[in-house]
Design an enzyme around this catalytic site. Structure first.
Site, mmCIF file in Angstrom:
data_model
loop_
_atom_site.group_PDB
_atom_site.id
_atom_site.type_symbol
_atom_site.label_atom_id
_atom_site.label_comp_id
_atom_site.label_asym_id
_atom_site.label_seq_id
_atom_site.Cartn_x
_atom_site.Cartn_y
_atom_site.Cartn_z
ATOM 1 N N HIS A 14 0.873 -1.024 0.058
ATOM 2 C CA HIS A 14 -0.053 -0.075 -0.043
ATOM 3 C C HIS A 14 0.893 1.343 -0.152
ATOM 4 C CE1 HIS A 14 -0.254 0.798 4.722
ATOM 5 N NE2 HIS A 14 0.877 0.866 4.244
ATOM 6 N N CYS A 33 5.621 6.632 3.593
ATOM 7 C CA CYS A 33 4.594 5.906 3.142
ATOM 8 C C CYS A 33 3.813 6.614 1.972
ATOM 9 C CB CYS A 33 3.441 5.842 4.235
ATOM 10 S SG CYS A 33 4.212 4.844 5.661
ATOM 11 N N HIS A 39 4.874 -0.184 -0.716
ATOM 12 C CA HIS A 39 5.519 -0.917 0.142
ATOM 13 C C HIS A 39 4.883 -1.979 0.774
ATOM 14 C CE1 HIS A 39 4.214 2.183 2.828
ATOM 15 N NE2 HIS A 39 3.971 1.328 3.661
ATOM 16 N N HIS A 41 3.621 -5.213 3.760
ATOM 17 C CA HIS A 41 3.654 -5.137 5.386
ATOM 18 C C HIS A 41 3.081 -6.766 5.390
ATOM 19 C CE1 HIS A 41 4.233 -1.302 6.726
ATOM 20 N NE2 HIS A 41 3.259 -0.913 5.690
ATOM 21 N N ASP A 79 -4.506 -10.916 -0.116
ATOM 22 C CA ASP A 79 -3.139 -11.472 0.075
ATOM 23 C C ASP A 79 -2.292 -11.132 -1.034
ATOM 24 O OD1 ASP A 79 -1.153 -12.744 1.446
ATOM 25 O OD2 ASP A 79 -1.752 -14.414 0.523
ATOM 26 N N HIS A 80 -1.248 -10.802 -1.035
ATOM 27 C CA HIS A 80 -0.306 -10.501 -2.315
ATOM 28 C C HIS A 80 -1.041 -9.609 -2.966
ATOM 29 C CE1 HIS A 80 1.990 -13.480 -0.213
ATOM 30 N NE2 HIS A 80 2.778 -13.235 -0.908
ATOM 31 N N GLU A 124 -0.397 -4.264 11.723
ATOM 32 C CA GLU A 124 0.196 -4.104 10.704
ATOM 33 C C GLU A 124 1.695 -4.310 11.156
ATOM 34 O OE1 GLU A 124 1.893 0.218 9.157
ATOM 35 O OE2 GLU A 124 0.204 -0.186 7.848
HETATM 36 NI NI NI Z 1 2.757 0.988 5.007
#
Ligand code: NI
Length: 136
Positions: A14, A33, A39, A41, A79-80, A124
């Site tokens: 995100h 961010c 990037h 998580h 996911d992914h 996160e």
């Molecule tokens: Ni982030």
């Protein structure tokens, strides 16, 4: 009434960027961010449901069924994936941990037969970045 919690994990990318703000303002608010390449998580999700224990099965809900619902409604979608680019609810809402929790609540609400959705917790976890988003 008994509370039952099931955990699931997913990984996603995100970024935080508000097109209504200037580049400088985005960087001030969101720090690294705000990089629009995104990037990643690892996220941990906890879903808690409440209900009565069935006297025959001894279950509030069948955990296998709850796992399937979380998998189908959330993990399979998130996911992914790049949350900003690939998940419909984040076309308009910033994919912050808070908004992810709200979106997961909406995805799961009324999907769990025989129990009431009571709590959605999203963690996160730092992954590619050393810091949590929001701590910039
Ligand atoms: Ni982030």
């Amino acid at each position: 009434m008994v509370l039952l919690t099931r955990r699931a994990d997913f990984s996603a990318s995100h970024f935080y960027y508000d097109d209504a703000l200037s580049e400088a303002e985005n960087v001030r608010l969101f720090g690294k961010c705000a990089n629009r390449n995104g990037h990643g998580h690892n996220y941990t999700l906890e879903v808690t449901v409440a209900g009565a224990v069935d006297p025959v099965s001894g279950f509030v809900v069948d955990l296998k069924r709850l796992k399937e619902i979380i998998q189908q409604e959330v993990v399979a979608v998130y996911d992914h994936r790049h949350l900003n680019l690939e998940v419909p609810e984040f076309k308009t809402a910033m994919p912050t941990t808070e908004n992810i929790a709200i979106a997961i609540w909406r995805r799961l609400e009324n999907k769990i037969d025989g129990a009431k959705l009571t709590r959605v917790r999203v963690y996160e976890m730092p992954d590619l970045y050393a810091d949590y988003c929001g701590e910039a």
